[in-house]
Design a protein around this motif. Structure first.
Motif, PDB file in Angstrom:
ATOM      1  N   HIS A  61     -19.646  80.350  21.999  1.00  0.00           N
ATOM      2  CA  HIS A  61     -18.674  81.407  21.828  1.00  0.00           C
ATOM      3  C   HIS A  61     -17.659  81.053  20.737  1.00  0.00           C
ATOM      4  N   ALA A  62     -17.162  79.833  20.784  1.00  0.00           N
ATOM      5  CA  ALA A  62     -16.157  79.401  19.815  1.00  0.00           C
ATOM      6  C   ALA A  62     -16.729  79.395  18.401  1.00  0.00           C
ATOM      7  N   VAL A  63     -17.932  78.878  18.278  1.00  0.00           N
ATOM      8  CA  VAL A  63     -18.549  78.770  16.953  1.00  0.00           C
ATOM      9  C   VAL A  63     -18.837  80.157  16.385  1.00  0.00           C
ATOM     10  N   THR A  64     -19.370  81.050  17.228  1.00  0.00           N
ATOM     11  CA  THR A  64     -19.617  82.416  16.779  1.00  0.00           C
ATOM     12  C   THR A  64     -18.319  83.094  16.362  1.00  0.00           C
ATOM     13  N   ALA A  65     -17.290  82.876  17.178  1.00  0.00           N
ATOM     14  CA  ALA A  65     -16.004  83.497  16.880  1.00  0.00           C
ATOM     15  C   ALA A  65     -15.455  83.006  15.550  1.00  0.00           C
ATOM     16  N   MET A  66     -15.625  81.750  15.278  1.00  0.00           N
ATOM     17  CA  MET A  66     -15.155  81.208  14.003  1.00  0.00           C
ATOM     18  C   MET A  66     -15.914  81.832  12.840  1.00  0.00           C
ATOM     19  N   ALA A  67     -17.222  82.013  13.049  1.00  0.00           N
ATOM     20  CA  ALA A  67     -18.059  82.528  11.967  1.00  0.00           C
ATOM     21  C   ALA A  67     -17.732  83.983  11.660  1.00  0.00           C
ATOM     22  N   THR A  68     -17.551  84.760  12.702  1.00  0.00           N
ATOM     23  CA  THR A  68     -17.309  86.183  12.472  1.00  0.00           C
ATOM     24  C   THR A  68     -15.845  86.459  12.179  1.00  0.00           C
ATOM     25  N   GLY A  69     -15.019  85.484  12.449  1.00  0.00           N
ATOM     26  CA  GLY A  69     -13.602  85.656  12.171  1.00  0.00           C
ATOM     27  C   GLY A  69     -12.891  86.474  13.220  1.00  0.00           C
ATOM     28  N   GLU A  70     -13.616  86.946  14.195  1.00  0.00           N
ATOM     29  CA  GLU A  70     -12.934  87.655  15.282  1.00  0.00           C
ATOM     30  C   GLU A  70     -13.067  86.811  16.533  1.00  0.00           C
ATOM     31  N   LEU A  71     -12.068  86.879  17.341  1.00  0.00           N
ATOM     32  CA  LEU A  71     -12.113  85.981  18.472  1.00  0.00           C
ATOM     33  C   LEU A  71     -11.553  86.630  19.716  1.00  0.00           C
ATOM     34  N   VAL A  88     -18.200  69.810  22.987  1.00  0.00           N
ATOM     35  CA  VAL A  88     -16.795  69.803  22.569  1.00  0.00           C
ATOM     36  C   VAL A  88     -16.695  69.296  21.129  1.00  0.00           C
ATOM     37  N   GLU A  89     -17.457  68.239  20.853  1.00  0.00           N
ATOM     38  CA  GLU A  89     -17.373  67.652  19.523  1.00  0.00           C
ATOM     39  C   GLU A  89     -17.928  68.582  18.450  1.00  0.00           C
ATOM     40  N   LYS A  90     -18.919  69.375  18.795  1.00  0.00           N
ATOM     41  CA  LYS A  90     -19.450  70.324  17.831  1.00  0.00           C
ATOM     42  C   LYS A  90     -18.385  71.339  17.424  1.00  0.00           C
ATOM     43  N   VAL A  91     -17.618  71.782  18.406  1.00  0.00           N
ATOM     44  CA  VAL A  91     -16.551  72.733  18.087  1.00  0.00           C
ATOM     45  C   VAL A  91     -15.454  72.041  17.275  1.00  0.00           C
ATOM     46  N   GLU A  92     -15.198  70.786  17.597  1.00  0.00           N
ATOM     47  CA  GLU A  92     -14.214  70.034  16.811  1.00  0.00           C
ATOM     48  C   GLU A  92     -14.666  69.921  15.357  1.00  0.00           C
ATOM     49  N   ASN A  93     -15.943  69.636  15.180  1.00  0.00           N
ATOM     50  CA  ASN A  93     -16.479  69.541  13.816  1.00  0.00           C
ATOM     51  C   ASN A  93     -16.378  70.876  13.092  1.00  0.00           C
ATOM     52  N   ALA A  94     -16.677  71.940  13.835  1.00  0.00           N
ATOM     53  CA  ALA A  94     -16.619  73.265  13.235  1.00  0.00           C
ATOM     54  C   ALA A  94     -15.188  73.607  12.823  1.00  0.00           C
ATOM     55  N   ALA A  95     -14.232  73.263  13.689  1.00  0.00           N
ATOM     56  CA  ALA A  95     -12.829  73.539  13.372  1.00  0.00           C
ATOM     57  C   ALA A  95     -12.408  72.762  12.130  1.00  0.00           C
ATOM     58  N   TYR A  96     -12.887  71.550  12.058  1.00  0.00           N
ATOM     59  CA  TYR A  96     -12.600  70.727  10.883  1.00  0.00           C
ATOM     60  C   TYR A  96     -13.135  71.384   9.622  1.00  0.00           C
ATOM     61  N   GLY A  97     -14.385  71.823   9.684  1.00  0.00           N
ATOM     62  CA  GLY A  97     -15.010  72.482   8.543  1.00  0.00           C
ATOM     63  C   GLY A  97     -14.254  73.735   8.139  1.00  0.00           C
ATOM     64  N   LEU A  98     -13.750  74.422   9.136  1.00  0.00           N
ATOM     65  CA  LEU A  98     -13.033  75.666   8.881  1.00  0.00           C
ATOM     66  C   LEU A  98     -11.731  75.392   8.136  1.00  0.00           C
TER      67      LEU A  98
END
Lengths: 255, 234
Positions: free
Chosen positions: A156-166, A219-229
């Protein structure tokens, strides 16, 4: 000696006939529970997909439809799981219960931004069996369902980051970066609660041992994604997906 | 702590931890009793296995010692029953099921050898008689308490057949040519019973598949005896 090979010759036949009756009943109950567990699992997975979709109006409707399937499965087997038998088929129903809990806690989180408690979950599951024959939810199944739910939070978090809507956590702020960190904070909160739990022995500890690394990885995958963002956020093209790790997905349970 | 504003209400995990701890305490209580029981089942089995080296005429000594060992087991089973009945039976029964099978086996073997002086040897004690020796209920349905399950009894019965197949050969060594015949009939009769059960793919099924080999083992002994005219007449 031929007489005894024909069943009529054995003086023990009446006893074994009674055993056969009992064992057949037991196996029938067991089969019913296994089948129900399988169907509950399938419906729960569908429910999770429906819930996870970012279109709020569809959520309730789709959810109710799957919930009806689940309810009828539990109602069918609830009489097989009362009294002495309430724990007898726990191993068989456990898979379905866990998957359902994954769906219920995920849905509850999206709606309230809170973790559904064991007692609330127990009430909801008990109600699925009908008023006179409640379904038992063990703390173990609740907990293992919560472990799996972290995987849904990740998606959910990763999709939300990608689409920009959350939708969900911290959605009131317009800033997607802060919003995604809201889910992330919740995931970390949940992670530390799960890690703090002390379980020494028994089936539960073995199951947790398997689920713990998967949960941490989520959890770490979302952390990585947030970092990338944060690092590349402004440069991202349309349709960009956050880079969650470098191995690729597939090892996370629940797909 | 951050959990106040976060998704996790700390009380949820405090509650869970308390439940997990309660289970752990109970598990330890049960484990302690089961360990005692396990020791006693080993003692009982080593006593009863003297039947393989004791002439039939002196088997009463083995039975007397066996009965004492069974009484010790029964005392522990009583404790286990009291403690275990505080919680749902099927939540914990895998903790003692194997040991209970061993207890039942010792009772069945002792009974077969002739534990009851008013009956001849070669008796199969029913699940009800085993339960009454242990003073616990059998195959409960209406209430949730400690009891003997059918599966445990059947597992113990298979162990008895394994033991009797061995005893058939050893009886011959001890000069008792009559007992193999008695064992052969008994094993066949039990085998016939197992054949009408619809067993699923579990350990009971796997072990019961082996009964036919026990039947054959004992038949071979009887065959050897009859070939040499060693079977007692009348």
């Amino acid at each position: 000696m031929d007489a005894s090979t024909a069943s009529g010759g054995s003086p023990f036949m009446p006893m074994f006939e009674k055993f056969r009756l009992e064992l057949d009943e037991h196996h029938d109950r067991r089969e019913r529970v296994i089948k129900a567990s399988r169907d509950v699992t399938a419906a729960s997975k569908k429910m999770i997909r429906t819930v996870g979709k970012p279109i709020p109006p569809g959520v309730r409707k789709g959810f109710t439809q799957h919930e009806e399937v689940i309810r009828s499965q539990y109602t069918n087997i609830s009489k097989d799981m009362q009294g002495l038998n309430s724990f007898r088929y726990q191993r068989q129903i456990s898979g379905g219960n866990q998957e359902l809990l994954e769906a219920l806690t995920f849905q509850h989180y999206l709606e309230t931004e809170q973790l559904l408690s064991y007692l609330e979950a127990n009430d909801r599951v008990a109600g699925l069996g009908g008023p006179e024959s409640p379904i038992l939810l063990t703390p173990d199944d609740y907990l293992l369902g919560v472990f799996d739910m972290v995987g849904e939070l990740m998606r959910h978090a990763v999709t939300a980051m990608a689409t920009g809507e959350l939708s969900g956590a911290a959605s009131s702020t317009g800033n997607e970066n802060i919003a995604s960190r809201g889910i992330l904070a919740d995931m970390r909160d949940l992670r530390s609660s799960l890690e703090r739990l002390e379980v020494d022995d028994g089936f539960l500890s073995r199951d947790i041992e398997k689920k713990m690394p998967v949960m941490k990885q989520c959890v770490e995958k979302v952390e990585n994604a947030a970092y990338g963002l944060i690092v590349r956020g402004s440069e991202r093209p349309k349709g960009w997906m956050p880079d969650t790790d470098h191995v690729g997905k597939g090892e996370v349970e629940g797909y | 702590m951050a959990s106040q504003q976060g998704m996790v209400d700390a009380a949820i995990f405090e509650d869970l931890q308390a439940r997990v701890d309660q289970d752990a305490t109970f598990r330890d209580e049960i484990k302690e009793i089961v360990q005692v029981l396990e020791k006693q089942t080993r003692t009982a089995q080593s006593i009863l296995s003297k039947a393989h080296s004791t002439p039939t005429s002196q088997i009463n000594d083995v039975i007397t010692a066996g009965n004492a060992a069974i009484q010790a087991e029964a005392d522990t089973v009583a404790k286990l029953s009291t403690t275990a009945s505080q919680q749902p039976y099927y939540k914990w029964n895998n903790m003692w099921s194997r040991q209970m099978q061993d207890v039942i086996f010792s009772i069945l073997l002792c009974g077969w050898l002739g534990a009851n002086p008013t009956e001849p040897s070669g008796q199969l004690l029913t699940i009800e008689r085993v339960a009454s020796i242990l003073n616990i209920p059998v195959n409960l349905k209406d209430r949730d308490a400690f009891h003997i399950t059918i599966e445990e009894y059947l597992q113990a019965l298979i162990s008895l057949l394994d033991e009797l197949a061995r005893l058939a050969r050893n009886s011959v060594t001890l000069g008792d040519y009559r007992r193999p015949l008695q064992i052969s009939q008994f094993v066949k009769d039990v085998h016939a019973g197992f054949q009408i059960l619809n067993l699923k793919n579990d350990s009971l099924r796997r072990r019961s598949d082996g009964i036919k080999y026990r039947v054959k083992e004992v038949e071979d002994v009887v065959y050897d005896l009859s070939l040499r005219n060693l079977i007692p007449k009348e």
